[in-house]
Design a protein around this motif. Structure first.
Motif: not given
Ligand SMILES: C[S@@+](CC[C@H](N)C(=O)[O-])C[C@H]1O[C@@H](n2cnc3c(N)ncnc32)[C@H](O)[C@@H]1O
Length: 271
Positions: A117-143
């Motif tokens: 069958y044809s099947a796939r995922l369609e991405p959404g905004i996760s808790a991780e995305d909100c966390l970066y915005a709310d806590l001001g964390i850039d995952p690229g800064r320190f990893g």
């Protein structure tokens, strides 16, 4: 193998914020589906999805305290696949991102594809995305390292204390039965013991919960590592542990890069 029944599956993420995070592509999938099966954060989200498509069914009743989550998840996968086998255009709607710490959408897509069958995922905004915005964390800064809290306890990991450490599902940390909706202070005491291999007891942490309604504020509880056992930790919390140590320069690799740059200069400028 290619199926001829016409059944297909798309698992979409509805994001974290009711009505505020749904992508246009995910919305179209929900609206056009013959059946929508949803595992979302609360009843209001379910009502909203029902408005988008009356052929809505909640997967929530599969969750029963005391029933291993492995059984619950298997039943959800079967529900999604039954619709596909019946020739339906099935949409699985999952809060956040359907592929982030979410077994059911990955497994349903994998099995549907293996049956042609044809099947796939369609991405959404996760808790991780909100966390970066709310806590001001850039995952690229320190990893940034992400682990499921129970897995983190059950297996030995090599933690990089120069990067962020994010633990998912700390509310059920150490639950090997996968049947509980919360584990208590004793389990978190053991989690603290594991973390104490790398962090001092006064290391700061944040218990983070993204807002799911527009009028809500994100919950950000700051505490010390030693205080974690007595803290109130819900199923919707994520534990954020900031870096402890400064980044360590790799002098050997830097010296090798110096050599490469010299070689590059010589090639670019042969005279
Ligand atoms: C099974 S995972 C689902 C994650 C989801 N697929 C996503 O994209 O965010 C459940 C875990 O996600 C995190 N989570 C769920 N809701 C959250 C919220 N409102 N704020 C922060 N973390 C949340 C918690 O760590 C929770 O234990």
């Amino acid at each position: 193998m290619t199926s001829t029944s016409g059944g297909r599956l798309v698992c979409v993420g509805t994001g974290m914020l009711l009505g505020g995070h749904l992508s246009p592509r995910a919305r179209v999938e929900i609206e056009r589906a013959d059946a929508v099966y949803a595992a979302v954060s609360d009843g209001l989200v379910e009502l909203w999805l029902r408005e988008l498509n009356p052929a809505f069914h909640s997967l929530q009743p599969h969750y029963v305290e005391g029933r291993p989550r492995t059984q619950t998840y298997e039943a959800m996968v079967q529900t999604l696949l039954d619709g596909v086998h019946a020739g339906q255009r099935v949409c699985g709607a999952f809060y956040g991102h359907p592929g982030v710490f979410a077994w059911v959408p990955h497994e349903a897509v994998r099995r549907a594809r293996s049956l042609g069958y044809s099947a796939r995922l369609e991405p959404g905004i996760s808790a991780e995305d909100c966390l970066y915005a709310d806590l001001g964390i850039d995952p690229g800064r320190f990893g940034c390292q992400h682990y499921e809290a129970s897995q983190f306890m059950l297996f030995r990991r090599r933690i990089d204390t120069g990067a962020y450490l994010i633990l998912w599902q700390p509310g059920v940390a150490g639950d090997r039965s996968t049947a509980r909706f919360s584990t208590g202070a004793d389990y978190r005491r053991l989690l603290v013991e594991v973390l104490r291999r790398d962090y001092p007891s006064d290391h700061p942490l944040t218990l983070y919960r993204a807002a799911t309604l527009a009028l809500e504020q994100p919950r950000m509880i700051r505490l010390r590592l030693a205080e974690l056992p007595e803290a109130v930790v819900t199923l919707a919390d994520t534990l954020v542990i900031p870096p402890l140590t400064p980044l360590q320069p790799d002098l050997a690799i830097r010296a090798r890069l110096d050599q490469l740059e010299l070689l590059q200069q010589a090639t670019d400028d042969p005279a």
